[in-house]
Design a protein around this motif. Structure first.
Motif, mmCIF file in Angstrom:
data_model
loop_
_atom_site.group_PDB
_atom_site.id
_atom_site.type_symbol
_atom_site.label_atom_id
_atom_site.label_comp_id
_atom_site.label_asym_id
_atom_site.label_seq_id
_atom_site.Cartn_x
_atom_site.Cartn_y
_atom_site.Cartn_z
ATOM 1 N N VAL A 48 9.019 2.025 6.816
ATOM 2 C CA VAL A 48 8.994 1.425 5.441
ATOM 3 C C VAL A 48 8.926 3.001 4.646
ATOM 4 C CG1 VAL A 48 8.598 0.239 3.556
ATOM 5 C CG2 VAL A 48 8.357 -0.784 5.822
ATOM 6 N N ALA A 49 8.154 3.099 3.753
ATOM 7 C CA ALA A 49 8.008 4.211 2.978
ATOM 8 C C ALA A 49 7.925 5.546 3.533
ATOM 9 C CB ALA A 49 7.001 4.047 1.749
ATOM 10 N N GLY A 50 7.009 5.747 4.231
ATOM 11 C CA GLY A 50 6.766 7.271 4.624
ATOM 12 C C GLY A 50 7.707 7.240 5.903
ATOM 13 N N GLU B 215 9.336 -0.313 14.457
ATOM 14 C CA GLU B 215 8.750 -1.234 13.238
ATOM 15 C C GLU B 215 8.363 -2.586 13.831
ATOM 16 O OE1 GLU B 215 7.691 -0.775 9.869
ATOM 17 O OE2 GLU B 215 7.256 -3.195 10.323
ATOM 18 N N LYS B 216 7.043 -3.003 13.352
ATOM 19 C CA LYS B 216 6.525 -4.322 14.033
ATOM 20 C C LYS B 216 7.031 -5.325 13.300
ATOM 21 C CE LYS B 216 2.088 -4.951 11.784
ATOM 22 N NZ LYS B 216 0.729 -5.312 12.065
ATOM 23 N N ASN C 252 8.326 -2.472 -1.232
ATOM 24 C CA ASN C 252 7.467 -3.104 -1.148
ATOM 25 C C ASN C 252 6.926 -3.232 -2.459
ATOM 26 O OD1 ASN C 252 6.896 -0.743 -0.310
ATOM 27 N ND2 ASN C 252 5.458 -1.187 1.300
ATOM 28 N N CYS C 253 7.202 -2.212 -3.512
ATOM 29 C CA CYS C 253 6.678 -2.128 -4.974
ATOM 30 C C CYS C 253 7.698 -3.075 -5.726
ATOM 31 C CB CYS C 253 7.025 -0.750 -5.607
ATOM 32 S SG CYS C 253 6.405 0.466 -4.493
ATOM 33 N N VAL D 108 3.819 -0.988 18.224
ATOM 34 C CA VAL D 108 3.315 0.049 19.069
ATOM 35 C C VAL D 108 1.617 -0.181 19.121
ATOM 36 C CG1 VAL D 108 2.660 2.719 19.268
ATOM 37 C CG2 VAL D 108 5.133 1.891 18.407
ATOM 38 N N SER E 123 3.413 6.257 10.372
ATOM 39 C CA SER E 123 3.334 5.581 9.057
ATOM 40 C C SER E 123 3.038 4.524 8.922
ATOM 41 C CB SER E 123 4.527 6.204 8.494
ATOM 42 O OG SER E 123 4.854 5.960 7.052
ATOM 43 N N GLY F 97 1.126 2.779 7.518
ATOM 44 C CA GLY F 97 0.734 2.290 6.188
ATOM 45 C C GLY F 97 -0.862 1.702 5.942
ATOM 46 N N TRP G 132 1.913 -8.391 0.397
ATOM 47 C CA TRP G 132 1.823 -7.174 0.987
ATOM 48 C C TRP G 132 3.278 -6.883 1.801
ATOM 49 C CZ3 TRP G 132 -0.736 -3.470 -0.807
ATOM 50 C CH2 TRP G 132 -0.781 -2.285 -0.209
ATOM 51 N N ASP H 178 -0.248 5.599 3.626
ATOM 52 C CA ASP H 178 -1.239 5.118 3.202
ATOM 53 C C ASP H 178 -2.496 5.364 4.250
ATOM 54 O OD1 ASP H 178 -0.147 4.271 1.105
ATOM 55 O OD2 ASP H 178 -0.404 1.920 1.394
ATOM 56 N N LEU I 293 -0.267 5.531 -2.430
ATOM 57 C CA LEU I 293 0.788 5.143 -3.358
ATOM 58 C C LEU I 293 2.174 5.450 -2.616
ATOM 59 C CD1 LEU I 293 -0.985 6.536 -6.652
ATOM 60 C CD2 LEU I 293 -0.309 4.225 -6.319
ATOM 61 N N ALA I 294 3.160 4.877 -3.339
ATOM 62 C CA ALA I 294 4.643 5.088 -2.582
ATOM 63 C C ALA I 294 5.098 6.383 -2.712
ATOM 64 C CB ALA I 294 5.392 4.407 -3.317
HETATM 65 P P1 FAD Z 1 4.124 0.891 4.371
HETATM 66 O O1 FAD Z 1 5.510 1.372 3.311
HETATM 67 O O2 FAD Z 1 3.465 -0.196 4.271
HETATM 68 O O3 FAD Z 1 4.912 1.061 5.980
HETATM 69 C C1 FAD Z 1 3.994 0.755 6.890
HETATM 70 C C2 FAD Z 1 4.995 -0.071 8.053
HETATM 71 O O4 FAD Z 1 4.420 0.250 9.300
HETATM 72 C C3 FAD Z 1 4.741 -1.483 7.802
HETATM 73 O O5 FAD Z 1 6.320 -2.091 7.800
HETATM 74 C C4 FAD Z 1 4.281 -2.065 8.845
HETATM 75 O O6 FAD Z 1 4.968 -3.245 9.467
HETATM 76 C C5 FAD Z 1 4.472 -0.989 10.023
HETATM 77 N N1 FAD Z 1 3.624 -0.848 11.175
HETATM 78 C C6 FAD Z 1 1.907 -1.043 10.929
HETATM 79 N N2 FAD Z 1 1.376 -0.665 12.254
HETATM 80 C C7 FAD Z 1 2.446 -0.592 13.139
HETATM 81 C C8 FAD Z 1 2.664 -0.438 14.599
HETATM 82 N N3 FAD Z 1 1.475 -0.415 15.310
HETATM 83 N N4 FAD Z 1 3.788 -0.357 15.305
HETATM 84 C C9 FAD Z 1 4.714 -0.590 14.468
HETATM 85 N N5 FAD Z 1 5.123 -0.468 13.110
HETATM 86 C C10 FAD Z 1 3.643 -0.589 12.439
HETATM 87 N N6 FAD Z 1 2.831 2.205 -4.828
HETATM 88 C C11 FAD Z 1 3.209 2.809 -6.186
HETATM 89 O O7 FAD Z 1 3.144 4.173 -6.120
HETATM 90 N N7 FAD Z 1 3.842 2.114 -7.114
HETATM 91 C C12 FAD Z 1 3.848 0.668 -7.191
HETATM 92 O O8 FAD Z 1 4.280 0.232 -8.087
HETATM 93 C C13 FAD Z 1 3.412 0.084 -5.929
HETATM 94 N N8 FAD Z 1 3.539 -1.236 -5.857
HETATM 95 C C14 FAD Z 1 3.439 -2.036 -4.838
HETATM 96 C C15 FAD Z 1 3.470 -3.333 -4.898
HETATM 97 C C16 FAD Z 1 3.106 -4.104 -3.541
HETATM 98 C C17 FAD Z 1 3.251 -5.500 -3.534
HETATM 99 C C18 FAD Z 1 2.748 -3.244 -2.517
HETATM 100 C C19 FAD Z 1 2.484 -4.221 -1.300
HETATM 101 C C20 FAD Z 1 2.527 -1.905 -2.516
HETATM 102 C C21 FAD Z 1 2.797 -1.308 -3.673
HETATM 103 N N9 FAD Z 1 2.656 0.003 -3.703
HETATM 104 C C22 FAD Z 1 2.867 0.881 -4.870
HETATM 105 C C23 FAD Z 1 2.029 0.988 -2.535
HETATM 106 C C24 FAD Z 1 3.257 1.355 -1.772
HETATM 107 O O9 FAD Z 1 4.084 0.407 -1.387
HETATM 108 C C25 FAD Z 1 2.702 2.206 -0.500
HETATM 109 O O10 FAD Z 1 1.605 3.110 -0.794
HETATM 110 C C26 FAD Z 1 3.568 2.563 0.436
HETATM 111 O O11 FAD Z 1 4.659 1.710 1.061
HETATM 112 C C27 FAD Z 1 2.926 3.225 1.675
HETATM 113 O O12 FAD Z 1 3.802 3.667 2.655
HETATM 114 P P2 FAD Z 1 3.645 3.730 4.001
HETATM 115 O O13 FAD Z 1 4.654 4.493 4.773
HETATM 116 O O14 FAD Z 1 2.103 4.567 4.248
HETATM 117 O O15 FAD Z 1 3.381 2.472 4.508
#
Ligand code: FAD
Length: 561
Positions: free
Chosen positions: A16-18, A39-40, A48-49, A87, A117, A119, A139, A290, A307-308
């Motif tokens: 997703v994001a990262g 991606e799981k 997600n935002c 994973v 990444s 999350g 979420w 995250d 944060l995103a």
């Molecule tokens: P994510 O984008 O959450 O991606 C992580 C992914 O990893 C998930 O899809 C998950 O399924 C996958 N995963 C996890 N473990 C495994 C594994 N073992 N194997 C395979 N895949 C796996 N931030 C802002 O800055 N502004 C906003 O307005 C805002 N609004 C939000 C609203 C909501 C409803 C939500 C849920 C979040 C919001 N956020 C917002 C937060 C922002 O979405 C997150 O900070 C950002 O998505 C983090 O990115 P990430 O890549 O770390 O994790």
């Protein structure tokens, strides 16, 4: 490009994001690498935002939340995406990950560079029953679908949102938009913990104005069920809140299990420790988003900032570094500077009905926790020229270091213009600027857009005056007993919001009547927002008064205490 990179195998966990940012950046800088996203969940790269806004129907089409598909990743980037692939372990010695598909099949994949990444995950409080029919968290896309299905299945007149953070408040707003009667339950004594209490009061007021029942300092004892559906929430106080639907948003924790099992170092704030290129203590494994801790731009300490924006930028940094190998050609191309993450100041913003609230850097609570000697200045002003139609009031609070005026943070609440002010302040924070620097910024101005002296300038001027004791500010909630309080508001204003013990002299009468005051007594001047009181304080100072201070933010802020 050197041959060594031709067969570089980059595996990304979490799409997703990262993760998605890392993958596409890696491809842009290395056309030869084999890039795979695991991606799981069922989809990658979803917004997600945007989830709360589809819940309320403001984003009408669900498809709009699917920013990019697996097909697009393959067709455009030749990035292989495997959804429903979780994973479960990392073998660092053999550079091999293994996992399990949604159908229960196991898989293994070798890597040269691994980017994590994964999350964060929402905290599940003890009262959260996973098998309940109408108790949800928001979420993932699936969470949103479950909530929407539930809203379709049974009539929902009353909903309860638990947790008054950013996601909780977005959900409240969107449920009200659907015509649902909403109750908000928060354990802390204020909404929006990112803000200081008086700024948060403005948002609490807006929630109440919109008909939301707000319960603060309220912890939940239990949920009462009939047929696996929660029908009421019982608070620790004994109060019971009837409800047809519950959405819980009480915070997130980093998803670090995979990294911990692999022996990667976890930092003091609970996120994976990374360097400026997002490398963990294994140089072939990166982590972003995250699940990591960033360097906080004001505190210079590692900190989790879920944060995103940071997640996307960190993904980009990790993707480039992983794909280019450890000796980045960018380093030479950019005059010796490698692409690096830099620091993060936690700039955040949320719309709550007709108001916006946001923050950047440190608030007072964070300064106290870090034992920083700080001061604050709060101003109110129109978001653009007051004489131009549509001007809306904005409250802006600056937090700065007491001895040199270095900007530490800011908060803004208002009906318009908060985003611009927060972003400018985030920029000043990035460059380590002071309130003096802020006062000197040459900002765009024409009546529809701002003011010749923008609220940012005004806040900086007030801070500088405070630091130079021209005059000093006194905290909005300070004990005023024993002081000579000079209230320079009009009689009509005072009648609406009186201040006990004040001597009332309207500002335009002060030059004539100041002799009624005792110049030897410590004095505090007061008006609605601090502007007229500043003029009064300067006047009294000029007449030789021993000590004159101005009430920070005036009665508009004091009345929030
Ligand atoms: P994510 O984008 O959450 O991606 C992580 C992914 O990893 C998930 O899809 C998950 O399924 C996958 N995963 C996890 N473990 C495994 C594994 N073992 N194997 C395979 N895949 C796996 N931030 C802002 O800055 N502004 C906003 O307005 C805002 N609004 C939000 C609203 C909501 C409803 C939500 C849920 C979040 C919001 N956020 C917002 C937060 C922002 O979405 C997150 O900070 C950002 O998505 C983090 O990115 P990430 O890549 O770390 O994790």
């Amino acid at each position: 490009m050197p041959n060594t990179r031709e067969k570089l195998r980059i595996v990304i966990v979490g799409g997703v994001a990262g993760g998605a940012s890392a993958a596409t950046r890696a491809r842009r800088v290395n056309a030869q690498a084999e890039i795979t996203i695991l991606e799981k969940g069922p989809v990658i790269s979803f917004a997600n935002c945007g989830l709360p806004y589809h819940l309320g129907g403001e984003i009408e089409q669900r498809d709009k939340l699917l920013v990019a598909t697996a097909e697009l990743f393959w067709n455009r980037f030749r990035i292989a995406v495997h959804t429903q692939h979780e994973v479960t372990s990392i073998n660092r010695e053999q550079q091999l990950i293994s996992g399990c598909t949604g159908e229960g099949k196991t898989f293994e994949l070798p890597y040269d560079r691994l980017i994590l990444s994964t999350g964060s995950e929402p905290v599940r409080p003890p009262f959260f029953a996973a098998n309940a029919k109408n108790v949800f968290q928001l979420w993932t896309l699936e969470d949103m679908d479950y909530i929407l299905a539930s809203l379709r299945e049974r009539p929902v007149k009353k909903a309860t949102v638990v947790g008054a953070g950013f996601v909780g408040l977005e959900v409240v707003e969107q449920l009200v938009r659907r015509g649902i009667e909403v109750t908000l339950v928060e354990r802390d004594p204020q909404v929006l913990g990112a803000l200081d209490c008086e700024m948060a009061k403005l948002i609490e007021g807006e929630l109440r104005r919109q008909g939301v029942a707000v319960h603060l300092s309220a912890s939940i004892d239990r949920l009462c069920y009939i047929d696996e559906a929660a029908t009421s929430i019982v608070l620790a106080s004994g109060d019971s809140i009837p409800t047809d639907l519950v959405i819980v948003g009480v915070g997130v924790r980093p998803r670090t299990g995979l990294a911990i099992d692999a022996g990667l170092t976890i930092g003091p704030s609970g996120g994976v420790r990374v360097n400026e290129f997002m490398q963990t203590d294994d140089p072939n494994i990166y982590a972003v988003g995250d699940m990591v801790e960033y360097r906080h731009g004001v505190l210079s300490q590692p900190m989790r900032i879920p944060l995103a924006g940071p997640a996307n930028r960190a993904g980009r940094v990790a993707g480039a570094h992983a794909a280019l190998g450890h000796e980045s050609p960018f380093q030479a191309a950019s005059g010796g500077q490698a692409l690096s993450m830099g620091s993060v100041v936690g700039t955040c913003i949320v719309r709550v009905f007709d108001l916006t609230a946001g923050a950047t850097g440190l608030n007072e609570k964070a300064c106290r926790a870090a034992k920083i000697d700080y001061r604050v200045a709060t101003i109110q002003g129109p978001h653009h020229a007051s004489y131009f139609p549509g001007a809306k009031n904005l409250t802006l609070k600056l937090v700065y270091r007491a001895h040199d005026g270095k900007l530490l943070g800011a908060q803004a609440v208002g009906a318009a213009g908060c985003d611009k002010r927060l972003d400018v302040i985030a920029t000043v924070l990035h460059f380590g600027g002071t309130v003096d620097d802020l006062s000197k910024l040459d900002l765009a101005y024409a009546p529809p857009f701002g003011a010749a002296k923008d609220p940012l300038h005004m806040a900086a001027f007030v801070s500088i005056n405070d630091l130079r004791q021209l005059p000093r500010l006194v905290e909005f909630d300070a004990e005023l007993e024993g002081l000579q309080i000079v209230d320079v508001r009009s009689a009509a204003e005072i009648a609406q919001l009186p201040l006990a013990g004040a001597i009332c002299i309207p500002i335009d009468e002060l030059a004539q009547r100041w002799t009624e005051l005792d110049p030897q007594r410590p004095t505090v001047t007061v008006c609605h927002s601090g502007k007229r009181a500043h003029i009064a304080a300067c006047w009294l100072n000029g007449q030789g008064f021993a000590s004159v201070k101005n009430l920070n933010g005036g009665m508009s802020v004091r009345s929030l205490a």
